[in-house]
Design a protein around this motif. Sequence first.
Motif, PDB file in Angstrom:
ATOM      1  N   LEU A  73       0.824  -1.211   0.000  1.00  0.00           N
ATOM      2  CA  LEU A  73       0.000   0.000   0.000  1.00  0.00           C
ATOM      3  C   LEU A  73       0.862   1.267   0.000  1.00  0.00           C
ATOM      4  CD1 LEU A  73      -2.778  -1.071   2.544  1.00  0.00           C
ATOM      5  CD2 LEU A  73      -3.129  -0.490   0.138  1.00  0.00           C
ATOM      6  N   TYR A  74       2.074   1.164   0.561  1.00  0.00           N
ATOM      7  CA  TYR A  74       2.919   2.365   0.673  1.00  0.00           C
ATOM      8  C   TYR A  74       3.291   2.954  -0.689  1.00  0.00           C
ATOM      9  CZ  TYR A  74       3.765   2.931   5.669  1.00  0.00           C
ATOM     10  OH  TYR A  74       3.630   3.218   6.999  1.00  0.00           O
ATOM     11  N   LYS A  75       3.407   2.096  -1.686  1.00  0.00           N
ATOM     12  CA  LYS A  75       3.844   2.597  -2.994  1.00  0.00           C
ATOM     13  C   LYS A  75       2.845   3.659  -3.491  1.00  0.00           C
ATOM     14  CE  LYS A  75       6.023   0.834  -7.077  1.00  0.00           C
ATOM     15  NZ  LYS A  75       6.516  -0.354  -7.708  1.00  0.00           N
ATOM     16  N   LYS A  76       1.567   3.274  -3.482  1.00  0.00           N
ATOM     17  CA  LYS A  76       0.541   4.221  -3.958  1.00  0.00           C
ATOM     18  C   LYS A  76       0.389   5.371  -2.965  1.00  0.00           C
ATOM     19  CE  LYS A  76      -4.277   4.126  -5.595  1.00  0.00           C
ATOM     20  NZ  LYS A  76      -4.695   5.276  -4.873  1.00  0.00           N
ATOM     21  N   LEU A  77       0.467   5.037  -1.684  1.00  0.00           N
ATOM     22  CA  LEU A  77       0.313   6.087  -0.665  1.00  0.00           C
ATOM     23  C   LEU A  77       1.353   7.185  -0.839  1.00  0.00           C
ATOM     24  CD1 LEU A  77      -0.391   4.139   2.650  1.00  0.00           C
ATOM     25  CD2 LEU A  77      -1.809   5.971   1.700  1.00  0.00           C
ATOM     26  N   SER A  78       2.594   6.775  -1.179  1.00  0.00           N
ATOM     27  CA  SER A  78       3.649   7.797  -1.250  1.00  0.00           C
ATOM     28  C   SER A  78       3.289   8.828  -2.322  1.00  0.00           C
ATOM     29  CB  SER A  78       5.029   7.183  -1.477  1.00  0.00           C
ATOM     30  OG  SER A  78       5.139   6.710  -2.770  1.00  0.00           O
ATOM     31  N   THR A  79       2.673   8.390  -3.431  1.00  0.00           N
ATOM     32  CA  THR A  79       2.258   9.365  -4.454  1.00  0.00           C
ATOM     33  C   THR A  79       0.971  10.079  -4.040  1.00  0.00           C
ATOM     34  OG1 THR A  79       2.303   7.298  -5.723  1.00  0.00           O
ATOM     35  CG2 THR A  79       2.726   9.281  -6.934  1.00  0.00           C
ATOM     36  N   ASP A  80      -0.002   9.319  -3.552  1.00  0.00           N
ATOM     37  CA  ASP A  80      -1.282   9.946  -3.176  1.00  0.00           C
ATOM     38  C   ASP A  80      -1.075  10.994  -2.084  1.00  0.00           C
ATOM     39  OD1 ASP A  80      -2.454   8.248  -4.921  1.00  0.00           O
ATOM     40  OD2 ASP A  80      -3.520   7.033  -3.438  1.00  0.00           O
ATOM     41  N   LEU A  81      -0.309  10.612  -1.053  1.00  0.00           N
ATOM     42  CA  LEU A  81      -0.123  11.532   0.073  1.00  0.00           C
ATOM     43  C   LEU A  81       0.676  12.762  -0.360  1.00  0.00           C
ATOM     44  CD1 LEU A  81       0.522   8.995   3.004  1.00  0.00           C
ATOM     45  CD2 LEU A  81      -1.484  10.457   2.711  1.00  0.00           C
ATOM     46  N   TYR A  82       1.637  12.536  -1.264  1.00  0.00           N
ATOM     47  CA  TYR A  82       2.416  13.687  -1.728  1.00  0.00           C
ATOM     48  C   TYR A  82       1.512  14.652  -2.513  1.00  0.00           C
ATOM     49  CZ  TYR A  82       6.012  16.695  -3.473  1.00  0.00           C
ATOM     50  OH  TYR A  82       6.759  17.808  -3.736  1.00  0.00           O
ATOM     51  N   ALA A  83       0.670  14.066  -3.372  1.00  0.00           N
ATOM     52  CA  ALA A  83      -0.235  14.913  -4.168  1.00  0.00           C
ATOM     53  C   ALA A  83      -1.161  15.701  -3.251  1.00  0.00           C
ATOM     54  CB  ALA A  83      -1.050  14.049  -5.121  1.00  0.00           C
ATOM     55  N   GLN A  84      -1.554  15.074  -2.153  1.00  0.00           N
ATOM     56  CA  GLN A  84      -2.542  15.697  -1.282  1.00  0.00           C
ATOM     57  C   GLN A  84      -1.916  16.663  -0.281  1.00  0.00           C
ATOM     58  OE1 GLN A  84      -4.513  12.725   1.041  1.00  0.00           O
ATOM     59  NE2 GLN A  84      -6.475  13.773   1.000  1.00  0.00           N
ATOM     60  N   THR A  85      -0.721  16.327   0.215  1.00  0.00           N
ATOM     61  CA  THR A  85      -0.167  17.083   1.350  1.00  0.00           C
ATOM     62  C   THR A  85       1.190  17.728   1.057  1.00  0.00           C
ATOM     63  OG1 THR A  85       1.079  15.205   2.246  1.00  0.00           O
ATOM     64  CG2 THR A  85      -1.234  15.401   2.922  1.00  0.00           C
ATOM     65  N   GLU A  86       1.808  17.337  -0.078  1.00  0.00           N
ATOM     66  CA  GLU A  86       3.172  17.759  -0.432  1.00  0.00           C
ATOM     67  C   GLU A  86       4.207  17.268   0.570  1.00  0.00           C
ATOM     68  OE1 GLU A  86       3.482  21.859  -1.470  1.00  0.00           O
ATOM     69  OE2 GLU A  86       1.993  21.682  -3.062  1.00  0.00           O
ATOM     70  N   ILE A  87       3.876  16.207   1.296  1.00  0.00           N
ATOM     71  CA  ILE A  87       4.876  15.602   2.205  1.00  0.00           C
ATOM     72  C   ILE A  87       5.447  14.360   1.530  1.00  0.00           C
ATOM     73  CG2 ILE A  87       5.234  14.456   4.426  1.00  0.00           C
ATOM     74  CD1 ILE A  87       3.012  16.213   5.556  1.00  0.00           C
ATOM     75  N   ASP A  88       6.783  14.352   1.447  1.00  0.00           N
ATOM     76  CA  ASP A  88       7.476  13.188   0.903  1.00  0.00           C
ATOM     77  C   ASP A  88       7.701  12.210   2.056  1.00  0.00           C
ATOM     78  OD1 ASP A  88       9.205  11.354  -0.136  1.00  0.00           O
ATOM     79  OD2 ASP A  88      10.717  12.813  -0.810  1.00  0.00           O
ATOM     80  N   ILE A  89       7.120  11.020   1.970  1.00  0.00           N
ATOM     81  CA  ILE A  89       7.244  10.086   3.101  1.00  0.00           C
ATOM     82  C   ILE A  89       8.536   9.266   3.027  1.00  0.00           C
ATOM     83  CG2 ILE A  89       4.739   9.965   3.440  1.00  0.00           C
ATOM     84  CD1 ILE A  89       4.846   7.090   2.262  1.00  0.00           C
ATOM     85  N   CYS A 156       3.582   9.688   9.223  1.00  0.00           N
ATOM     86  CA  CYS A 156       2.533   9.996  10.203  1.00  0.00           C
ATOM     87  C   CYS A 156       1.931  11.377   9.913  1.00  0.00           C
ATOM     88  CB  CYS A 156       3.136   9.924  11.612  1.00  0.00           C
ATOM     89  SG  CYS A 156       1.965  10.282  12.919  1.00  0.00           S
ATOM     90  N   GLU A 157       2.806  12.328   9.667  1.00  0.00           N
ATOM     91  CA  GLU A 157       2.336  13.697   9.390  1.00  0.00           C
ATOM     92  C   GLU A 157       1.484  13.723   8.113  1.00  0.00           C
ATOM     93  OE1 GLU A 157       2.636  16.176  11.429  1.00  0.00           O
ATOM     94  OE2 GLU A 157       2.026  17.849  10.148  1.00  0.00           O
ATOM     95  N   ALA A 158       1.900  12.925   7.121  1.00  0.00           N
ATOM     96  CA  ALA A 158       1.142  12.904   5.860  1.00  0.00           C
ATOM     97  C   ALA A 158      -0.229  12.256   6.070  1.00  0.00           C
ATOM     98  CB  ALA A 158       1.937  12.148   4.793  1.00  0.00           C
ATOM     99  N   PHE A 159      -0.284  11.159   6.855  1.00  0.00           N
ATOM    100  CA  PHE A 159      -1.604  10.572   7.173  1.00  0.00           C
ATOM    101  C   PHE A 159      -2.465  11.617   7.891  1.00  0.00           C
ATOM    102  CE2 PHE A 159       0.143   6.020   7.177  1.00  0.00           C
ATOM    103  CZ  PHE A 159      -0.632   5.609   6.106  1.00  0.00           C
ATOM    104  N   LYS A 160      -1.835  12.313   8.833  1.00  0.00           N
ATOM    105  CA  LYS A 160      -2.574  13.314   9.623  1.00  0.00           C
ATOM    106  C   LYS A 160      -3.162  14.389   8.704  1.00  0.00           C
ATOM    107  CE  LYS A 160      -0.917  17.110  11.949  1.00  0.00           C
ATOM    108  NZ  LYS A 160       0.074  17.793  12.795  1.00  0.00           N
ATOM    109  N   ARG A 161      -2.296  14.956   7.868  1.00  0.00           N
ATOM    110  CA  ARG A 161      -2.784  16.057   7.017  1.00  0.00           C
ATOM    111  C   ARG A 161      -3.729  15.553   5.931  1.00  0.00           C
ATOM    112  NH1 ARG A 161       1.987  20.106   5.738  1.00  0.00           N
ATOM    113  NH2 ARG A 161       3.261  19.720   7.579  1.00  0.00           N
ATOM    114  N   GLY A 162      -3.492  14.318   5.480  1.00  0.00           N
ATOM    115  CA  GLY A 162      -4.398  13.725   4.485  1.00  0.00           C
ATOM    116  C   GLY A 162      -5.792  13.561   5.073  1.00  0.00           C
ATOM    117  N   ALA A 163      -5.847  13.071   6.315  1.00  0.00           N
ATOM    118  CA  ALA A 163      -7.151  12.890   6.973  1.00  0.00           C
ATOM    119  C   ALA A 163      -7.836  14.238   7.145  1.00  0.00           C
ATOM    120  CB  ALA A 163      -6.958  12.205   8.328  1.00  0.00           C
TER     121      ALA A 163
END
Length: 378
Positions: A73-89, A156-163
Motif C-alpha cells: 500500500l505504501y507505494k501508492k500512498l507515497s504518491t497519493d499523500l504527496y499529491a494531497q499534502t506535499e509531504i514526501d514520506i 505519520c504527518e502525511a496521514f494526519k494532514r491527508g485525513a
Amino acid sequence: MMDKHIDTLVIGGGIIGHSVSYYLSESGLSSLVVEKNTSGNRATKAAAGMLGVHTENKEAGAFHQFCENSRNLYKKLSTDLYAQTEIDIGFSQCGMLEIATDPRHHDDLLAKRDLFPDLMYLSGHQLRERIPAVTKKASGALFMKEDGHVEPAQACEAFKRGALAYGGGLLENNGVVSVEKSKGAFKVHLENGSLTAEKVVVASGAESGRWFTGTGLSNPMVPTKGECFSIKPDRHFVNETLFFRNFYLVPKLDGRLVIGATTIPEDRSTATTAGGLSKLMNDVFSIFPDLQEEAFHGCWSGVRPGSVDGRPIIGEHPEIEGLYFATGHYRNGILLAPATGQIIKDMIAGKTVPNVLKEMFSPERFQREGGSRYEYSR
Ligand SMILES: Cc1cc2nc3c(=O)[nH]c(=O)nc-3n(C[C@H](O)[C@H](O)[C@H](O)COP(=O)(O)OP(=O)(O)OC[C@H]3O[C@@H](n4cnc5c(N)ncnc54)[C@H](O)[C@@H]3O)c2cc1C
C-alpha cells in the motif's frame, strides 16, 4: 468544549491513529483523533521505518500476507499523500538483505528461502562482492527485493494532514481521561472538556494497557524500549537495508545511516543509555569496523507497543459494541499502519473482514488458556 458529538473518536495521534483516521475520512466516515501531546512524537518518531515483511516472518500465511499487503500500500500512498499534502514520506524500495553471522541464523535463512522462493540467496562470497564493507563473519544472506523503508514521522504527518484534507478532525494537547458507554454512545472525558462518540478506537501505543483492564480484558501490552543511533558517512555506503540478528542499518535517502535497536521489555523510560548504545555500537563495529571513523549524527529511544504474543490487537471489544483496538504493533507499526487503518475502516463500515484476520488480531485472544508468548530477546 462540551459534548460535541462525533462518529469515531480515535485515542492517540501516532502513525496508527492517523492511518485509521485517514482511511475513515477517505471513505467519507467522520473521525476525530485526540492526542494528549503532539502527533507522532512517541514510538512513531523513534522508528527506523523499515518495511521488513520478510525479516518479520518466518512462516507463510495470513500474517505474512497482511504485512505484504501493508507494505504494498505504501507505494501508492507515497504518491497519493504527496499529491494531497506535499509531504514526501521517504519511501524507498531498495530491498533488504538479511545477513547471517552464525550457523543457526544461516540455517534459518536457508529455511526461509525454501518457504519464500522469491527471495534470493547470496553466499558470503557473493555478499562481499555486492557489499565489500561486510567482514568475513557474514556467512550468507537473503535478498528481499520488495522490502524497503519510509520516514516514519513524515508518513505519520502525511496521514494526519491527508485525513484533515478529507474532513477528519484533530485535537492535540488534550488527552482522553476516561470513556464510558451509556445510551448507545460513548461519553469521552478529556483533560479539557468532554465529547460523545458513536465509536471509539484505542490507538494509544504502549500506553494502551489501561483501556484493556478498564474494560474487563486482561492487559496484553508489553511496552518495550528500543534505542537507536545514526551516522552520516561522507561517502556512499550501501543501497539496501542490512538486517542482522542483533542490529540493522537503514540507509536513508538524505544520506544518514539509521542503526538500531536495543530491545528492553517492560522498560518505559525515555533515556537513551550509554550502555545501550555501547552494546549496539560494539555489535555494529564488529562487522563494519570502518564505520567507526564516520561522523556521529544523533541518538534517541522510544517505547514499542509490544503485545504478549508479538502480534497486534486489531478489532472490536468482545462485549462493548463500538469500542475498537488498533494497537500492540510492537516493532512493525510503521509497516502495518496502512493495513491497520484499512481493516479498522472496514470493520467500522460493516464490510466483511476475513475471519482468519479477526481471529488472529482479536482483543479477546489473551483471555483464552494456553496462548503462546512471544520471545522478546531479539
Ligand atoms: C527504536 C524503534 C525502532 C522501530 N523501528 C521500526 C521499523 O523499522 N519498522 C516498523 O514498522 N516499526 C518500527 N518500530 C515500531 C513502531 O515505531 C511502532 O510500532 C509504531 O510507531 C506504533 O505506533 P502507534 O501509533 O501505535 O504508537 P505511538 O507512536 O506511540 O502513538 C501513540 C500515541 O498515543 C498518545 N496517547 C497515549 N495515551 C493517550 C491518551 N490517553 N489520550 C490521547 N492520546 C494518548 C501518545 O501520546 C502517542 O502520541 C520501532 C520502534 C522503536 C521504538
